[in-house]
Write an enzyme that holds these catalytic residues in place. Sequence first.
Site, PDB file in Angstrom:
ATOM      1  N   SER A   1       6.384   7.932  -2.163  1.00  0.00           N
ATOM      2  CA  SER A   1       5.108   7.545  -2.779  1.00  0.00           C
ATOM      3  C   SER A   1       4.862   8.332  -4.067  1.00  0.00           C
ATOM      4  O   SER A   1       5.391   9.430  -4.247  1.00  0.00           O
ATOM      5  CB  SER A   1       3.944   7.822  -1.813  1.00  0.00           C
ATOM      6  OG  SER A   1       4.177   7.211  -0.562  1.00  0.00           O
TER       7      SER A   1
HETATM    8  N1  SAH Z   1       5.998   9.353   3.387  1.00  0.00           N
HETATM    9  C1  SAH Z   1       7.218   9.008   2.670  1.00  0.00           C
HETATM   10  C2  SAH Z   1       7.177   7.623   2.045  1.00  0.00           C
HETATM   11  C3  SAH Z   1       7.453   6.632   3.071  1.00  0.00           C
HETATM   12  S1  SAH Z   1       7.806   4.971   2.609  1.00  0.00           S
HETATM   13  C4  SAH Z   1       7.596  10.059   1.665  1.00  0.00           C
HETATM   14  O1  SAH Z   1       6.855  11.038   1.479  1.00  0.00           O
HETATM   15  O2  SAH Z   1       8.677   9.930   1.061  1.00  0.00           O
HETATM   16  C5  SAH Z   1       7.489   4.245   4.204  1.00  0.00           C
HETATM   17  C6  SAH Z   1       8.517   4.563   5.259  1.00  0.00           C
HETATM   18  O3  SAH Z   1       8.039   4.026   6.487  1.00  0.00           O
HETATM   19  C7  SAH Z   1       9.886   3.933   5.046  1.00  0.00           C
HETATM   20  O4  SAH Z   1      10.851   4.943   5.019  1.00  0.00           O
HETATM   21  C8  SAH Z   1      10.061   3.019   6.256  1.00  0.00           C
HETATM   22  O5  SAH Z   1      11.408   2.964   6.728  1.00  0.00           O
HETATM   23  C9  SAH Z   1       9.150   3.673   7.275  1.00  0.00           C
HETATM   24  N2  SAH Z   1       8.679   2.837   8.386  1.00  0.00           N
HETATM   25  C10 SAH Z   1       8.290   1.526   8.340  1.00  0.00           C
HETATM   26  N3  SAH Z   1       7.877   1.115   9.559  1.00  0.00           N
HETATM   27  C11 SAH Z   1       7.988   2.194  10.398  1.00  0.00           C
HETATM   28  C12 SAH Z   1       7.714   2.399  11.792  1.00  0.00           C
HETATM   29  N4  SAH Z   1       7.235   1.417  12.581  1.00  0.00           N
HETATM   30  N5  SAH Z   1       7.944   3.628  12.314  1.00  0.00           N
HETATM   31  C13 SAH Z   1       8.449   4.635  11.537  1.00  0.00           C
HETATM   32  N6  SAH Z   1       8.726   4.488  10.224  1.00  0.00           N
HETATM   33  C14 SAH Z   1       8.494   3.291   9.647  1.00  0.00           C
END
Ligand code: SAH
Length: 223
Positions: free
Chosen positions: A58
């Site tokens: 993000s």
């Molecule tokens: N917080 C992260 C950004 C995450 S992007 C950072 O600081 O870099 C969103 C992430 O959520 C992705 O990696 C995706 O694979 C994950 N995601 C999506 N659905 C999910 C679920 N049900 N459980 C765990 N992770 C999930």
Amino acid sequence: MDPHKIMVERLVSMGIIKSEEVRRAAEAVPRELFVPPEYRDQAYEDRPLPIGEGQTISAPHMVFLMDELLDLKPGLLVLEVGAGSGYQAATIAEIVAPKDRPDDWGHVISAEINPFLSSLAFENLKAAGYSDRVSVLNIDGSEGFPIRRKADRILVTAAAPSIPEPLLNQLAEGGRMVIPVGPVRGFLFGQDLLLVVKSEEGIKVEKVIDVAFVPLRGKYGWS
Ligand code: SAH
């Protein structure tokens, strides 16, 4: 001036970073260790960057806006759904489990559904020195976490169709959840960033702003 410092000063002057705690966390965590090597020279630009598997780290303003909304304090147990690069989990750990206060047993547990990104988050957090304060689980976080106590704070970093019931149940009274809710349709439809506060009177949901996150997958996510 160094680009890391410039990024923090800019977010402070924009009013995104408000508290001393979040400012300290923003200064402490090296974002360049959480972006792919080919993007390292852009690590302190205020935008999302690709981390593989079609996912993104993000933008810094979104990370610190959410950290501020969570109202973090030393000693809290925080659950994150969507570890991605591990960056936001590290910023949270800086506040709930500060190195200079070893008696505050705060901890972050971060779920990542994608096995490649789950390993990436773990490796990044280890390299940056957070593996003792952040645990990464390769699970579907929308179904809740395999722990027996309730969480003080829950952060979801992917957009959900609605607030997942198991996460709401796992939030302690007095707890807060920050979660983007809404469909992912390019730039046509916005999602709502929600602040959920649980108290003895019940659950209060407040919309904060329009946002654009990648979709939440899994049982309570988009198919
Ligand atoms: N917080 C992260 C950004 C995450 S992007 C950072 O600081 O870099 C969103 C992430 O959520 C992705 O990696 C995706 O694979 C994950 N995601 C999506 N659905 C999910 C679920 N049900 N459980 C765990 N992770 C999930």
